[in-house]
Scaffold this active site. Structure first.
Site, PDB file in Angstrom:
ATOM      1  CD  GLU A 153     -27.553  29.870-130.747  1.00  0.00           C
ATOM      2  OE1 GLU A 153     -28.423  29.085-130.334  1.00  0.00           O
ATOM      3  OE2 GLU A 153     -26.458  29.473-131.180  1.00  0.00           O
ATOM      4  CG  ASN A 198     -22.524  34.653-131.359  1.00  0.00           C
ATOM      5  OD1 ASN A 198     -22.032  35.043-132.411  1.00  0.00           O
ATOM      6  ND2 ASN A 198     -22.466  33.382-130.970  1.00  0.00           N
ATOM      7  CG  HIS A 238     -22.765  27.345-137.379  1.00  0.00           C
ATOM      8  ND1 HIS A 238     -21.563  26.719-137.148  1.00  0.00           N
ATOM      9  CD2 HIS A 238     -23.113  27.918-136.210  1.00  0.00           C
ATOM     10  CE1 HIS A 238     -21.197  26.892-135.881  1.00  0.00           C
ATOM     11  NE2 HIS A 238     -22.112  27.629-135.295  1.00  0.00           N
ATOM     12  CD  GLU A 268     -21.010  29.974-132.671  1.00  0.00           C
ATOM     13  OE1 GLU A 268     -21.571  28.925-133.028  1.00  0.00           O
ATOM     14  OE2 GLU A 268     -21.368  30.610-131.657  1.00  0.00           O
ATOM     15  CG  ASP A 270     -19.164  25.066-138.820  1.00  0.00           C
ATOM     16  OD1 ASP A 270     -19.103  24.524-137.695  1.00  0.00           O
ATOM     17  OD2 ASP A 270     -20.216  25.582-139.269  1.00  0.00           O
TER      18      ASP A 270
HETATM   19  O1  G3I Z   1     -18.526  16.782-121.698  1.00  0.00           O
HETATM   20  C1  G3I Z   1     -19.613  15.855-121.814  1.00  0.00           C
HETATM   21  C2  G3I Z   1     -19.100  14.427-121.616  1.00  0.00           C
HETATM   22  O2  G3I Z   1     -18.626  14.289-120.280  1.00  0.00           O
HETATM   23  C3  G3I Z   1     -20.232  13.451-121.873  1.00  0.00           C
HETATM   24  O3  G3I Z   1     -19.745  12.120-121.777  1.00  0.00           O
HETATM   25  C4  G3I Z   1     -20.787  13.692-123.284  1.00  0.00           C
HETATM   26  C5  G3I Z   1     -21.917  12.749-123.646  1.00  0.00           C
HETATM   27  O4  G3I Z   1     -23.088  13.208-123.051  1.00  0.00           O
HETATM   28  O5  G3I Z   1     -21.291  15.051-123.364  1.00  0.00           O
HETATM   29  C6  G3I Z   1     -20.225  15.968-123.199  1.00  0.00           C
HETATM   30  O6  G3I Z   1     -20.744  17.278-123.288  1.00  0.00           O
HETATM   31  C7  G3I Z   1     -21.096  17.642-124.624  1.00  0.00           C
HETATM   32  C8  G3I Z   1     -20.306  18.914-124.989  1.00  0.00           C
HETATM   33  O7  G3I Z   1     -20.709  19.394-126.284  1.00  0.00           O
HETATM   34  C9  G3I Z   1     -18.800  18.666-125.005  1.00  0.00           C
HETATM   35  O8  G3I Z   1     -18.506  17.724-126.017  1.00  0.00           O
HETATM   36  C10 G3I Z   1     -22.591  17.955-124.631  1.00  0.00           C
HETATM   37  O9  G3I Z   1     -23.310  16.764-124.422  1.00  0.00           O
HETATM   38  C11 G3I Z   1     -22.967  18.556-125.989  1.00  0.00           C
HETATM   39  O10 G3I Z   1     -24.323  19.014-125.942  1.00  0.00           O
HETATM   40  C12 G3I Z   1     -22.094  19.776-126.278  1.00  0.00           C
HETATM   41  O11 G3I Z   1     -22.434  20.234-127.577  1.00  0.00           O
HETATM   42  C13 G3I Z   1     -21.964  21.551-127.870  1.00  0.00           C
HETATM   43  C14 G3I Z   1     -23.191  22.433-128.193  1.00  0.00           C
HETATM   44  O12 G3I Z   1     -22.755  23.745-128.602  1.00  0.00           O
HETATM   45  C15 G3I Z   1     -24.089  22.602-126.968  1.00  0.00           C
HETATM   46  O13 G3I Z   1     -23.383  23.273-125.955  1.00  0.00           O
HETATM   47  C16 G3I Z   1     -21.055  21.473-129.094  1.00  0.00           C
HETATM   48  O14 G3I Z   1     -19.842  20.799-128.741  1.00  0.00           O
HETATM   49  C17 G3I Z   1     -20.709  22.879-129.583  1.00  0.00           C
HETATM   50  O15 G3I Z   1     -19.981  22.819-130.813  1.00  0.00           O
HETATM   51  C18 G3I Z   1     -21.993  23.681-129.826  1.00  0.00           C
HETATM   52  O16 G3I Z   1     -21.618  24.992-130.183  1.00  0.00           O
HETATM   53  C19 G3I Z   1     -22.728  25.878-130.443  1.00  0.00           C
HETATM   54  C20 G3I Z   1     -22.359  27.261-129.920  1.00  0.00           C
HETATM   55  O17 G3I Z   1     -22.051  27.186-128.536  1.00  0.00           O
HETATM   56  C21 G3I Z   1     -23.476  28.252-130.201  1.00  0.00           C
HETATM   57  N1  G3I Z   1     -23.792  28.289-131.631  1.00  0.00           N
HETATM   58  C22 G3I Z   1     -24.137  26.962-132.195  1.00  0.00           C
HETATM   59  C23 G3I Z   1     -22.988  25.978-131.964  1.00  0.00           C
HETATM   60  C24 G3I Z   1     -23.279  24.634-132.592  1.00  0.00           C
HETATM   61  O18 G3I Z   1     -24.387  24.053-131.976  1.00  0.00           O
END
Ligand code: G3I
Length: 362
Positions: A153, A198, A238, A268, A270
């Site tokens: 990105e 990507n 997406h 990715e 969905d």
């Molecule tokens: O693991 C922590 C947990 O310990 C904590 O209690 C909780 C609450 O703060 O957060 C958890 O981490 C979260 C993580 O996902 C695992 O669930 C992060 O806050 C959250 O920001 C993170 O979101 C991910 C996001 O990328 C940012 O990294 C999403 O799951 C994931 O689906 C999303 O995927 C992205 C791709 O990498 C790039 N393209 C877009 C896509 C969707 O946004």
């Protein structure tokens, strides 16, 4: 155009089925294999090793996996002088047991940076920290991965920059050459992985997505001209069941990348159905229609070689986060399996689309 909700009941559109209709020779991975395609999903290591139904589904359906979060900076780097590979290693161990390939995601992104990053990384040390991360991580999994999302990105046409680069911390700290540095460092660390750029929001024929797609093409063309090692472009996909289906613009983009000898991965996928009204069956039909039409269009292109969904069951999708959730509070039906691990119409639509690829035997 996705089928407007209410146009046809799901049963008339796509097969329905039960678990026995979707395993072994009837699985996504078996159908993909027959046509030389990779099909899979983003996974969470804790669920692979802690939830039997989840692990069973992933093992049965995917021949390629990608870490949803376990290989991002935030997960790998608990401290400036520490790496934590447990999650990433767990995914590779699972994949090895199930004959699956693995994509790395991602070596460079403006999000999911560790909490210590802002207070530690400066213009003076950024390049060293950046290259050390890539060398260490890509080196650890050298020759074990199908591909890496090396940079994720980096294009934001709203940034106002002539090169269309997003104003990311990496751009501010290292300069626009950070992208070339990332790919060259990754290649030096892993001679085998397919190095991938990507991005999202490059699928539709809207003015905004057309401009962003053009920005990605310019970026990749410049990299090729400079001899930067790049093998593939990831189209995140997406999509929304309420938006016009991607078409000519994306198809031409994929073909141009093919002429540049680049592969394309649907990385990715969905289908967001937050704005779709109607019964669950009608919403499922609208989602399934997009799976069918979009993936059929993409796998018709010979340089599209992999299709991964962003998760595999509606039980776990980022789209249920408040920001993307349905106004009526109902869970999103956006993936091939529902929240009870039962195949959704989207499963059969995706499998039909994989079958539409000219088979290896043909
Ligand atoms: O693991 C922590 C947990 O310990 C904590 O209690 C909780 C609450 O703060 O957060 C958890 O981490 C979260 C993580 O996902 C695992 O669930 C992060 O806050 C959250 O920001 C993170 O979101 C991910 C996001 O990328 C940012 O990294 C999403 O799951 C994931 O689906 C999303 O995927 C992205 C791709 O990498 C790039 N393209 C877009 C896509 C969707 O946004």
């Amino acid at each position: 155009m996705a089928v407007a909700a209410g146009a046809l009941p799901a049963a008339d559109l796509f097969a329905q089925g039960t678990t026995s209709d979707v395993r072994g020779a009837k699985s996504l991975r078996a159908h993909a294999q027959l046509r030389g395609l990779l099909v899979g999903c983003a996974v969470v290591p804790g669920k692979l090793h802690g939830e039997r139904d989840y692990a069973d589904l992933v093992g049965a359906q995917a021949n390629i996996l990608v870490a949803e979060n376990a290989m991002k900076w935030k997960a790998l780097r608990p401290a400036p002088d520490k790496f934590d590979f447990r999650g990433a290693d767990a995914i590779l161990a699972f994949a090895s047991r199930h004959g699956q390939k693995v994509r790395g995601h991602n070596l460079c992104w403006h999000e999911a940076l560790p909490d210590w990053f802002a207070g530690t990384v400066t213009k003076d040390n950024a390049r060293q920290i950046f290259t050390e991360h890539i060398r260490t991580v890509a080196g650890r999994y050298a020759r074990k991965l199908h591909s890496w999302d090396v940079v994720n990105e980096a294009i934001d046409t709203k940034s106002g920059r002539p090169d269309g680069l997003r104003k990311s911390p990496w751009l501010e700290l290292i300069g626009p050459e950070y992208i070339d540095v990332a790919f060259r460092t990754a290649r030096a660390a892993d001679p085998k992985a397919l190095l991938t750029y990507n991005d999202y929001g490059i699928e539709e024929d809207s003015a905004e997505q057309t401009a962003k797609r053009e920005g990605v093409l310019q970026l990749v063309q410049g990299m090729k001209k400079r001899g930067v090692p790049i093998d593939a472009v990831g189209v995140q996909s997406h999509l929304s069941a309420s938006d016009p289906l991607p078409g000519a613009g994306l198809r031409e983009f994929v073909r141009e990348l093919g002429r540049m000898k680049l592969q394309v991965f649907v990385t990715e996928l969905d289908i967001n159905e937050r704005k779709v009204e109607g019964s669950v069956a009608e919403r499922d039909a609208a989602v399934a229609r997009v799976y069918k039409d979009y993936v059929t269009m993409m796998v018709a292109e010979p340089n599209v070689s992999a299709v991964l969904t962003w998760g595999i069951t509606d039980r776990y999708t980022w789209l249920d986060a408040p920001k993307y959730a349905r106004p009526d509070g109902q869970p999103q039906g956006c993936l091939p399996f529902d929240a009870n691990y039962e195949p959704a119409p989207a499963f059969f639509a995706l499998r039909d689309a994989l079958d539409s690829r000219r088979s290896n035997e043909q």
